[in-house]
Design a protein around this motif. Structure first.
Motif, PDB file in Angstrom:
ATOM      1  N   LEU A  71       0.558  -1.143   0.089  1.00 10.83           N
ATOM      2  CA  LEU A  71       0.065   0.017   0.157  1.00 10.83           C
ATOM      3  C   LEU A  71       0.876   1.115  -0.148  1.00 10.83           C
ATOM      4  CD1 LEU A  71      -2.745  -1.279   2.539  1.00 10.83           C
ATOM      5  CD2 LEU A  71      -2.898  -1.201  -0.174  1.00 10.83           C
ATOM      6  N   GLY A  72       2.032   1.011  -0.039  1.00  4.88           N
ATOM      7  CA  GLY A  72       3.112   2.284  -0.128  1.00  4.88           C
ATOM      8  C   GLY A  72       2.756   2.950   1.424  1.00  4.88           C
ATOM      9  N   VAL A  73       2.783   2.468   2.100  1.00  5.79           N
ATOM     10  CA  VAL A  73       2.271   3.156   3.659  1.00  5.79           C
ATOM     11  C   VAL A  73       3.180   2.980   4.633  1.00  5.79           C
ATOM     12  CG1 VAL A  73       0.302   3.523   3.319  1.00  5.79           C
ATOM     13  CG2 VAL A  73       0.365   1.541   4.624  1.00  5.79           C
ATOM     14  N   ASP A  74       3.570   3.468   5.635  1.00  2.00           N
ATOM     15  CA  ASP A  74       4.753   2.896   6.913  1.00  2.00           C
ATOM     16  C   ASP A  74       3.651   1.456   8.257  1.00  2.00           C
ATOM     17  OD1 ASP A  74       6.098   2.500   9.587  1.00  2.00           O
ATOM     18  OD2 ASP A  74       6.980   3.843   9.150  1.00  2.00           O
ATOM     19  N   PRO A  75       4.394   0.465   8.250  1.00  2.00           N
ATOM     20  CA  PRO A  75       3.085  -0.093   9.317  1.00  2.00           C
ATOM     21  C   PRO A  75       3.081  -0.067  10.617  1.00  2.00           C
ATOM     22  CG  PRO A  75       5.640  -0.894   8.507  1.00  2.00           C
ATOM     23  CD  PRO A  75       5.833   0.367   7.454  1.00  2.00           C
ATOM     24  N   ILE A  76       3.475   1.610  10.788  1.00  2.00           N
ATOM     25  CA  ILE A  76       2.697   1.716  12.388  1.00  2.00           C
ATOM     26  C   ILE A  76       1.415   2.225  11.692  1.00  2.00           C
ATOM     27  CG2 ILE A  76       3.020   4.323  13.749  1.00  2.00           C
ATOM     28  CD1 ILE A  76       5.218   1.367  13.930  1.00  2.00           C
ATOM     29  N   ALA A  77       1.240   2.982  10.487  1.00  2.00           N
ATOM     30  CA  ALA A  77       0.861   4.047  10.210  1.00  2.00           C
ATOM     31  C   ALA A  77      -0.961   2.563  10.532  1.00  2.00           C
ATOM     32  CB  ALA A  77       0.734   4.143   8.857  1.00  2.00           C
ATOM     33  N   ILE A  78      -1.070   1.452   9.898  1.00  2.00           N
ATOM     34  CA  ILE A  78      -1.548   0.415  10.245  1.00  2.00           C
ATOM     35  C   ILE A  78      -1.265   0.219  11.358  1.00  2.00           C
ATOM     36  CG2 ILE A  78      -1.816  -1.861   9.982  1.00  2.00           C
ATOM     37  CD1 ILE A  78      -0.329  -1.729   7.313  1.00  2.00           C
ATOM     38  N   LEU A  79      -0.865  -0.338  12.548  1.00  2.00           N
ATOM     39  CA  LEU A  79      -1.014  -0.611  13.836  1.00  2.00           C
ATOM     40  C   LEU A  79      -1.887   0.683  14.042  1.00  2.00           C
ATOM     41  CD1 LEU A  79       2.304  -2.718  13.779  1.00  2.00           C
ATOM     42  CD2 LEU A  79       0.250  -3.333  14.131  1.00  2.00           C
ATOM     43  N   LEU A  80      -1.696   1.892  14.145  1.00  2.00           N
ATOM     44  CA  LEU A  80      -2.177   3.153  14.553  1.00  2.00           C
ATOM     45  C   LEU A  80      -3.788   3.162  13.866  1.00  2.00           C
ATOM     46  CD1 LEU A  80       0.796   5.239  14.983  1.00  2.00           C
ATOM     47  CD2 LEU A  80      -0.208   4.161  17.053  1.00  2.00           C
ATOM     48  N   GLY A  81      -4.281   2.446  13.366  1.00  2.00           N
ATOM     49  CA  GLY A  81      -5.307   3.455  11.925  1.00  2.00           C
ATOM     50  C   GLY A  81      -5.475   4.668  12.226  1.00  2.00           C
ATOM     51  N   ILE A  82      -4.114   4.896  11.516  1.00  2.00           N
ATOM     52  CA  ILE A  82      -4.167   6.254  11.241  1.00  2.00           C
ATOM     53  C   ILE A  82      -3.726   6.586   9.564  1.00  2.00           C
ATOM     54  CG2 ILE A  82      -2.721   8.689  10.991  1.00  2.00           C
ATOM     55  CD1 ILE A  82      -2.508   7.779  13.936  1.00  2.00           C
TER      56      ILE A  82
END
Length: 127
Positions: A71-82
């Motif tokens: 998805l081209g995002v940081d894994p942190i974004a997924i874990l934080l729901g942002i």
């Protein structure tokens, strides 16, 4: 945001699975994708991905990293729901700040939290 302290408490209560589900829903909506199309993009089996979207799945960290890469995002974004393009840098900065604050004495931690909440209230009151 009428009560920032309550908002922060509610955010802390969210678990990682719920955060992940929120992320996928936000990502799909902002990208104009259906959940079915998103499932194809991340290349995860249908049942597994739908479990993630419902907050029921339990992916490994490597699965989260792989999905994030697709998805081209940081894994942190997924874990934080942002899902807010460009916000992952802020999230990482905040996580590093939390790590540093955890190393403070209890008194200094309490002072930091007091100042942080005061500043958040000030910022939210100006919105």
């Amino acid at each position: 945001m009428s009560n920032p302290v309550k908002y922060c408490q509610e955010a802390i209560k969210m678990d990682l699975r719920a955060n992940m589900a929120t992320f996928f829903q936000k990502f799909a909506a902002k990208q104009g994708l259906s959940i079915a199309k998103l499932q194809i993009i991340v290349d995860v089996s249908r049942n597994t991905f739908y479990a993630y979207v419902r907050g029921k799945g339990n992916p490994t960290l490597s699965s989260i990293e792989c999905i994030a890469s697709c998805l081209g995002v940081d894994p942190i974004a997924i874990l934080l729901g942002i899902y807010d393009p460009g916000s992952s840098e802020v999230s990482v900065l905040l996580l590093n700040t939390i790590r540093c604050v955890s190393e403070l004495t209890p008194e200094d931690r309490a002072q930091f939290i007091k100042l942080f909440i005061r500043e958040m209230v000030r910022l939210w009151d100006t919105e």
